[in-house]
Design an enzyme around this catalytic site. Sequence first.
Site, PDB file in Angstrom:
ATOM      1  N   ASP A  14      35.983 -43.975 -89.673  1.00  0.00           N
ATOM      2  CA  ASP A  14      35.916 -44.052 -88.363  1.00  0.00           C
ATOM      3  C   ASP A  14      35.168 -45.053 -87.884  1.00  0.00           C
ATOM      4  O   ASP A  14      34.551 -45.751 -88.644  1.00  0.00           O
ATOM      5  CB  ASP A  14      35.363 -42.656 -87.812  1.00  0.00           C
ATOM      6  CG  ASP A  14      35.493 -42.658 -86.272  1.00  0.00           C
ATOM      7  OD1 ASP A  14      36.383 -42.985 -85.585  1.00  0.00           O
ATOM      8  OD2 ASP A  14      34.600 -42.336 -85.739  1.00  0.00           O
ATOM      9  N   SER A  15      35.004 -45.240 -86.508  1.00  0.00           N
ATOM     10  CA  SER A  15      34.109 -46.416 -85.925  1.00  0.00           C
ATOM     11  C   SER A  15      32.917 -45.782 -85.978  1.00  0.00           C
ATOM     12  O   SER A  15      31.642 -46.732 -86.108  1.00  0.00           O
ATOM     13  CB  SER A  15      34.416 -46.643 -84.427  1.00  0.00           C
ATOM     14  OG  SER A  15      34.444 -45.625 -83.846  1.00  0.00           O
ATOM     15  N   CYS A  77      40.414 -41.813 -87.327  1.00  0.00           N
ATOM     16  CA  CYS A  77      40.148 -42.655 -85.981  1.00  0.00           C
ATOM     17  C   CYS A  77      41.463 -42.919 -85.350  1.00  0.00           C
ATOM     18  O   CYS A  77      42.413 -43.211 -86.000  1.00  0.00           O
ATOM     19  CB  CYS A  77      39.428 -43.981 -86.375  1.00  0.00           C
ATOM     20  SG  CYS A  77      39.238 -45.015 -85.084  1.00  0.00           S
ATOM     21  N   GLU A 156      27.935 -41.490 -79.515  1.00  0.00           N
ATOM     22  CA  GLU A 156      27.322 -42.213 -80.482  1.00  0.00           C
ATOM     23  C   GLU A 156      25.402 -42.044 -79.994  1.00  0.00           C
ATOM     24  O   GLU A 156      24.789 -42.076 -81.012  1.00  0.00           O
ATOM     25  CB  GLU A 156      27.447 -43.619 -80.571  1.00  0.00           C
ATOM     26  CG  GLU A 156      28.884 -43.760 -81.315  1.00  0.00           C
ATOM     27  CD  GLU A 156      28.892 -43.486 -82.775  1.00  0.00           C
ATOM     28  OE1 GLU A 156      27.828 -43.739 -83.335  1.00  0.00           O
ATOM     29  OE2 GLU A 156      29.735 -43.002 -83.353  1.00  0.00           O
ATOM     30  N   CYS A 188      40.808 -38.597 -79.806  1.00  0.00           N
ATOM     31  CA  CYS A 188      39.848 -39.574 -80.222  1.00  0.00           C
ATOM     32  C   CYS A 188      38.664 -38.585 -80.961  1.00  0.00           C
ATOM     33  O   CYS A 188      38.457 -37.353 -80.577  1.00  0.00           O
ATOM     34  CB  CYS A 188      38.780 -40.105 -79.161  1.00  0.00           C
ATOM     35  SG  CYS A 188      37.543 -40.819 -79.752  1.00  0.00           S
ATOM     36  N   HIS A 190      35.985 -38.604 -81.798  1.00  0.00           N
ATOM     37  CA  HIS A 190      34.736 -38.349 -81.018  1.00  0.00           C
ATOM     38  C   HIS A 190      34.439 -37.056 -80.219  1.00  0.00           C
ATOM     39  O   HIS A 190      33.501 -36.396 -79.947  1.00  0.00           O
ATOM     40  CB  HIS A 190      33.956 -39.465 -80.346  1.00  0.00           C
ATOM     41  CG  HIS A 190      33.493 -40.737 -81.206  1.00  0.00           C
ATOM     42  ND1 HIS A 190      34.167 -41.463 -81.890  1.00  0.00           N
ATOM     43  CD2 HIS A 190      32.177 -41.138 -81.398  1.00  0.00           C
ATOM     44  CE1 HIS A 190      33.486 -42.440 -82.453  1.00  0.00           C
ATOM     45  NE2 HIS A 190      32.235 -41.853 -82.189  1.00  0.00           N
TER      46      HIS A 190
HETATM   47  N1  DGL Z   1      36.643 -42.145 -83.119  1.00  0.00           N
HETATM   48  C1  DGL Z   1      37.584 -43.164 -82.972  1.00  0.00           C
HETATM   49  C2  DGL Z   1      39.104 -42.493 -82.170  1.00  0.00           C
HETATM   50  O1  DGL Z   1      39.491 -41.555 -82.686  1.00  0.00           O
HETATM   51  C3  DGL Z   1      37.029 -44.399 -82.180  1.00  0.00           C
HETATM   52  C4  DGL Z   1      36.510 -44.567 -80.784  1.00  0.00           C
HETATM   53  C5  DGL Z   1      35.788 -45.730 -80.795  1.00  0.00           C
HETATM   54  O2  DGL Z   1      35.276 -46.468 -81.572  1.00  0.00           O
HETATM   55  O3  DGL Z   1      36.142 -46.137 -79.396  1.00  0.00           O
HETATM   56  O4  DGL Z   1      39.737 -43.443 -81.686  1.00  0.00           O
END
Ligand code: DGL
Length: 271
Positions: A14-15, A77, A156, A188, A190
């Site tokens: 993931d990011s 992600c 984050e 997402c 996150h």
């Molecule tokens: N967690 C990621 C997603 O599911 C990336 C979010 C990001 O870095 O903008 O899209």
Amino acid sequence: MEEEAKHCPIGVYDSGVGGLTVVRWLHKVLPQERIIYFGDTARVPYGGRPRHELIEFSRQIMGFFRKQGVKFVIAACNTSSALALPVVAQESDVPLMGVIGAGAREAVSVTKTKRIGVIGTQATVASRAYACAVKELEPKASVYEQACPELVPLIEAGHRDGEIVEKPLKEYLQPLLERSIDTLILGCTHYPYLLVPIKRLAGPDVEIVDPAEATAREARDRLETLGLLSGKKAGEDLFFVSGDPESFHTATVQLGYTQRVEHVVIERYTI
Ligand code: DGL
């Protein structure tokens, strides 16, 4: 050789900390699998980045995982799943799966009114990946998507509730609630960190879908089909990041992972 491949780890990326919400489910559904996690924390957020960049990042990550000897990779992600995976999965000899299909299937199975909302990054929403995946399964569904660019940087930075997340969340959810959705996809990885305020704002009539659990089940099915399910866990999970390992370690400890986090220069790798 086949016997050996089964004992190889799974790569998950993931990011940033978002993919850990998928790891949590992988631990429940596939406790015997060893995981190598990569968080691209030097380049988070992914959500505002163009497709060509996301493809390049994914190629580098696949190259890194290859060197680590993984047998299977999960793009935990949505942004990378929506924009990079369709290209990179074709180029890779290591199987790569994403989170969109599982999330769409789960939403279609829980909705009663076929009015489905999606929150995600700008790139995911612009790609219409969820709308397409849902419509393929249920052509009569209405899908309403909302980009939430402020959320990933807040998550984050460690924010999980309170005014600082509630204010933007209210604005993002309002247009979807006005469409009378009965199901909301957390598009997402996150966003499950904000489950408490999301549930509070969405109310009891909206079913929240976190694609992570369905993704873990799909991963189990795919590994089984490929003959790659591990019989027992062969060692500890490993965590790598492209940014600062210390701050990421704090986030992993909050989730109960105590392993060391290592830095990796990801640009050195390619598929
Ligand atoms: N967690 C990621 C997603 O599911 C990336 C979010 C990001 O870095 O903008 O899209």
